[in-house]
Design a protein around this motif. Sequence first.
Motif, PDB file in Angstrom:
ATOM      1  N   ASN A 106      28.055   0.296  -2.168  1.00 22.44           N
ATOM      2  CA  ASN A 106      28.165   0.012  -3.597  1.00 22.44           C
ATOM      3  C   ASN A 106      27.024   0.630  -4.391  1.00 22.44           C
ATOM      4  N   ALA A 110      27.549   3.276  -7.211  1.00 22.82           N
ATOM      5  CA  ALA A 110      26.971   2.974  -8.526  1.00 22.82           C
ATOM      6  C   ALA A 110      26.167   4.164  -9.042  1.00 22.82           C
ATOM      7  N   TYR A 111      25.495   4.858  -8.133  1.00 23.12           N
ATOM      8  CA  TYR A 111      24.730   6.037  -8.530  1.00 23.12           C
ATOM      9  C   TYR A 111      25.656   7.108  -9.110  1.00 23.12           C
ATOM     10  N   ALA A 143      21.089   2.649 -10.366  1.00 26.85           N
ATOM     11  CA  ALA A 143      21.429   2.322  -8.979  1.00 26.85           C
ATOM     12  C   ALA A 143      20.291   1.587  -8.282  1.00 26.85           C
ATOM     13  N   PHE A 146      20.297  -1.957  -9.429  1.00 26.24           N
ATOM     14  CA  PHE A 146      21.446  -2.623  -8.814  1.00 26.24           C
ATOM     15  C   PHE A 146      21.155  -2.933  -7.343  1.00 26.24           C
ATOM     16  N   GLN A 172      34.811   0.470  -7.903  1.00 31.07           N
ATOM     17  CA  GLN A 172      34.110   1.700  -8.266  1.00 31.07           C
ATOM     18  C   GLN A 172      34.857   2.937  -7.778  1.00 31.07           C
ATOM     19  N   PHE A 370      26.415  -4.467 -12.865  1.00 29.06           N
ATOM     20  CA  PHE A 370      26.324  -3.014 -12.973  1.00 29.06           C
ATOM     21  C   PHE A 370      26.099  -2.579 -14.416  1.00 29.06           C
TER      22      PHE A 370
END
Length: 603
Positions: A106, A110-111, A143, A146, A172, A370
């Motif tokens: 994740n 997220a990055y 990221a 997160f 995502q 996020f």
Amino acid sequence: MRIIPNHRRLIHLSVLIAICLAVFANTLANDFVWEDTQVVSDNPHIRSLRNIPLFFTARHWREDRSSSPDTGFRPIRETSFAVDYRLGGLQPIGFHLTNMLLHVVNVVLAYFLALMLTATGRGEPRGEDAGQKGFLSPAFLAALFFALHPVHVESVAYIKNRSDLLAFAFYQAAFLLYLLHRSRTGKTNAILFYCASLLGFMGALGSKPMAATLPLILALYVVCFPGERPAGRRFAGLIPFFGLALIWFWLQKDFLIAAGSDTTGFDPGSRRHIWTILATLGWYLDKLVWPAPLSIAHLFHPPRTLLDPAVLLTLATLAALLLVMVRTFSAQRSMFFGLAWVLITLLPVANILVLELRPIAEQRLYILSFGFCLVLGLIFSRIPALIKRTGISEAMAFRLSWVTAGIICAVYGTHTVQRNLEWRDSVSLFESAVRHSPDLAWAHNNLANALKETGRLDEALDHYRRALALKPDQPLAHNNIGAILGEQGKLDEAVVAFEAALRLQPHQAMTIDNLGLAFIRQGRLADGIEYFRKAVVLEPQNALYHVHLAEALAITGRLEEAVDQYRAVLSLRPGDGMISRRLAALLSKINQTGAGTGLGDQP
């Protein structure tokens, strides 16, 4: 967007993965905690991969898993448990390792998602950082925050909450595939990415209900980054996503459970319900910004009036957020998107449908966070430019930015590592809960249960009694007190506790059976048999109640009746060797002595 990372991105990803693994490594030593026992270690269905098709049926969740602590349809999570069991049996480390690796996945996703959303300009994002180089790029910072945020511990350290991790991974992936679909010029590739995005959305829905917010997030993206396509085409592509969400809601209607006023303290739909929704929103926003104190059990009182400080503070916060959103929509679309993400994903957790035991819980912030981390990353990436305006050199501006971001990361990381330790077993988890919420009966009850399991009976008794002092109408607490007193040989006190439990819940088979056992140990055989019969009538599918009745009947010489009860046990548990031997012994005794019903032997 370039799918293959360049050299700088590879460095970013390597650092993110290393930090994430380092911070959550101590979860690998943790045990199964709390409801992990029901969901994993005592769940017979995950012990064969052949059961996987069953997990996708409503019957499994309505019947086979009816006693599960879940309130939803989670076949993807159940499937992952079956795979874990196949690979490593019931060793907790294997399940914790999967959770940790899912969080790493994740963070990586997220990055890339932040990379797409932090593009310069007002049009279609190009997958480039917003003009910032090095480790102050907004995508890397988003990221990183997160990866380290302490509110994620409840999702990563609690095996049962793997549904959060799986849902966001699919969420995502579906979002990124949708972005790739929009960026494709070839029709075939665009269709493939679009279909893959829909499949990802289905995977997210099969993991957790929270995933139903994805169509709204996609609509938000289309509004923020319209590109060059006509508005009709942009929004038409979202119709299948909304359609899937509606179908899922229709299929889920039997699993969506809301609590009534008798358990939550307010009437759904009333003004107090509205104030509670606002207070809930404020609580979650506060935990995003200041994640302390964290606990599995938070004392939450529904506000009674609009003038409650929690309600007024939430209204002020929401007004400030909306003002910022209005000012950022034109010039800083990525910032607007992050703030709107937070507000959209807050809706499902805002107690519109109130959960009975835990109206607020940190795990519900996993997907929501996020958007906050994206905003935080954007803010810190732009600090150097703001500092330079004061006349400070560029190098010094970068140092100040990194020191500030580093302090936040150090605080987040330290808090996360410490919080992981609180999840090492059920006792440590609920000892922490009691420290944070000493007036919450639910926390004392769960700590008492954990202490009882480890044999610390006197401490367990103390917390059960403290729970009853806070909330007297708890039949299960009285029952558990009786069970402990019975184990300690204090049978008269145990009988009093069981009778108190039955006054509150007269038809609880477990308590009725426990009272029967106490009577038998006191030598009151007739009373014991009477209560065993009641338990069997209430729960005829419980083999243990039949066993207790059979043993008591055999003691009093009612051998044929005892035989009937042992046969009932074998119909419920075919192949039980011990019961088969007991039944054979009784039948042999009947044949040898000519014993009948044993009516003359009644006490």
